[in-house]
Design an enzyme around this catalytic site. Structure first.
Site, PDB file in Angstrom:
ATOM      1  N   LYS A  84      -2.730  16.235  -8.538  1.00  0.00           N
ATOM      2  CA  LYS A  84      -1.896  16.023  -9.721  1.00  0.00           C
ATOM      3  C   LYS A  84      -0.975  17.220  -9.966  1.00  0.00           C
ATOM      4  O   LYS A  84       0.145  17.045 -10.485  1.00  0.00           O
ATOM      5  CB  LYS A  84      -2.769  15.733 -10.936  1.00  0.00           C
ATOM      6  CG  LYS A  84      -3.463  14.371 -10.850  1.00  0.00           C
ATOM      7  CD  LYS A  84      -2.464  13.215 -10.654  1.00  0.00           C
ATOM      8  CE  LYS A  84      -3.131  11.853 -10.688  1.00  0.00           C
ATOM      9  NZ  LYS A  84      -2.156  10.752 -10.547  1.00  0.00           N
TER      10      LYS A  84
ATOM     11  N   THR B  32     -10.557   3.772 -19.104  1.00  0.00           N
ATOM     12  CA  THR B  32     -10.349   2.964 -17.912  1.00  0.00           C
ATOM     13  C   THR B  32     -11.600   3.064 -17.039  1.00  0.00           C
ATOM     14  O   THR B  32     -12.449   3.937 -17.257  1.00  0.00           O
ATOM     15  CB  THR B  32      -9.146   3.472 -17.100  1.00  0.00           C
ATOM     16  OG1 THR B  32      -9.438   4.790 -16.627  1.00  0.00           O
ATOM     17  CG2 THR B  32      -7.868   3.498 -17.934  1.00  0.00           C
TER      18      THR B  32
ATOM     19  N   ASP C  95       0.872  -1.170   0.000  1.00  0.00           N
ATOM     20  CA  ASP C  95       0.000   0.000   0.000  1.00  0.00           C
ATOM     21  C   ASP C  95       0.910   1.221   0.000  1.00  0.00           C
ATOM     22  O   ASP C  95       1.657   1.439   0.972  1.00  0.00           O
ATOM     23  CB  ASP C  95      -0.890  -0.022   1.246  1.00  0.00           C
ATOM     24  CG  ASP C  95      -1.919   1.099   1.277  1.00  0.00           C
ATOM     25  OD1 ASP C  95      -1.678   2.156   0.651  1.00  0.00           O
ATOM     26  OD2 ASP C  95      -2.965   0.930   1.940  1.00  0.00           O
ATOM     27  N   VAL C  96       0.878   2.014  -1.062  1.00  0.00           N
ATOM     28  CA  VAL C  96       1.832   3.121  -1.189  1.00  0.00           C
ATOM     29  C   VAL C  96       1.613   4.204  -0.140  1.00  0.00           C
ATOM     30  O   VAL C  96       2.464   5.084   0.033  1.00  0.00           O
ATOM     31  CB  VAL C  96       1.792   3.747  -2.597  1.00  0.00           C
ATOM     32  CG1 VAL C  96       2.232   2.752  -3.648  1.00  0.00           C
ATOM     33  CG2 VAL C  96       0.409   4.320  -2.913  1.00  0.00           C
TER      34      VAL C  96
ATOM     35  N   TYR D  25      -8.649  16.152  -6.808  1.00  0.00           N
ATOM     36  CA  TYR D  25      -7.876  15.402  -7.792  1.00  0.00           C
ATOM     37  C   TYR D  25      -6.936  16.327  -8.553  1.00  0.00           C
ATOM     38  O   TYR D  25      -5.749  16.025  -8.728  1.00  0.00           O
ATOM     39  CB  TYR D  25      -8.821  14.689  -8.754  1.00  0.00           C
ATOM     40  CG  TYR D  25      -8.111  13.873  -9.806  1.00  0.00           C
ATOM     41  CD1 TYR D  25      -7.505  12.672  -9.476  1.00  0.00           C
ATOM     42  CD2 TYR D  25      -8.043  14.305 -11.127  1.00  0.00           C
ATOM     43  CE1 TYR D  25      -6.844  11.910 -10.432  1.00  0.00           C
ATOM     44  CE2 TYR D  25      -7.389  13.558 -12.092  1.00  0.00           C
ATOM     45  CZ  TYR D  25      -6.790  12.359 -11.737  1.00  0.00           C
ATOM     46  OH  TYR D  25      -6.129  11.624 -12.696  1.00  0.00           O
TER      47      TYR D  25
END
Length: 247
Positions: free
Chosen positions: A158, A189, A61-62, A154
């Protein structure tokens, strides 16, 4: 790219991360894939081996530093070095206007997208700096360079990924390590379907793309493989968005 290159891909179990892992496997790299779902990871590693690559799945899990440190250490223990790292783990979070955002939503997005990228690079760069070579490719987004109503968290995450990429590139250059990012626009996706919610909204969104379509994960993976091997590129963001940022 050297056929024996050792490649680590986080967020490898779906979407762009999965496509990148497959692309490196086809190039006969030695590939370590990571994610949180063990069954899917084991199955993907089997697929990569069927393509002729040496491949391993390591659950991580990052958002958890101990997991990330162990992931890098186990990669090096297995293959002896780390040549390329692709940091694709992330989430879009829950959409909504700024006035509706909460600390919990913020943590959900920033822990995965920003903290995860930071921790991954921290331990990847330590390994690569010691061997005085390596290449890191972070996955950003078109939203890393512009705004979007209803997607503030979001977008902000980024932007942060791109800032981390450029800063790390300047720090790592003295050790012969390169750090870049690939920034996709709309890609077919599950994330795109979640963001647009209905076929009608998806069609309307894709009408804003000059090429009038979504990209494919394979197209973005091709760009990641290129950037990973572009030996005079560092601190750059390659935008792959069908022309959305051309004007």
């Amino acid at each position: 790219m050297n056929e024996q290159a050792v490649v680590l891909v986080t967020g490898a179990l779906s979407g762009i991360g999965r496509a990148a892992a497959l692309a490196f496997a086809r190039a006969k790299a030695r590939v370590v894939i990571s994610g949180r779902r063990a069954d899917e990871g084991v199955a993907l590693a089997h697929t990569l081996r069927s393509l002729g690559a040496q491949a391993e799945f390591i659950a991580a899990d990052v958002r958890i530093e101990d997991d990330v440190q162990a992931l890098v250490e186990r990669t090096i223990a297995r293959f002896g070095r780390l040549d390329i790292a692709v940091n694709a783990a992330g989430t879009e979070g829950e959409s909504g206007p700024v006035v509706d955002q909460t600390t919990a939503r913020y943590a959900d997005v920033f822990d995965a997208n920003v903290l995860g990228t930071l921790l991954a690079m921290k331990h990847q760069l330590r390994a690569m700096s010691a061997q005085r070579s390596g290449s890191i490719v972070n996955v950003s987004s078109t939203m890393g360079a512009r705004g979007a109503a209803g997607a503030s968290l979001y977008v902000a995450s980024k932007h942060a990924v791109e800032g981390l990429t450029k800063s790390a590139a300047l720090e790592a250059a003295a050790f012969g390590v390169r750090v870049n990012a690939v920034a996709p626009g709309p890609v077919q996706t599950p994330m795109l379907d979640r963001l647009t919610q209905t076929p009608e909204r998806k069609a309307a969104f894709l009408d804003t793309v000059p090429l009038r379509r979504a990209g494919t994960p394979d197209e973005i993976a091709e760009a990641i493989v290129y950037v990973a091997s572009a030996s005079f590129m560092t601190g750059e963001v390659l935008r792959m968005n069908g022309g959305r940022t051309a004007s």
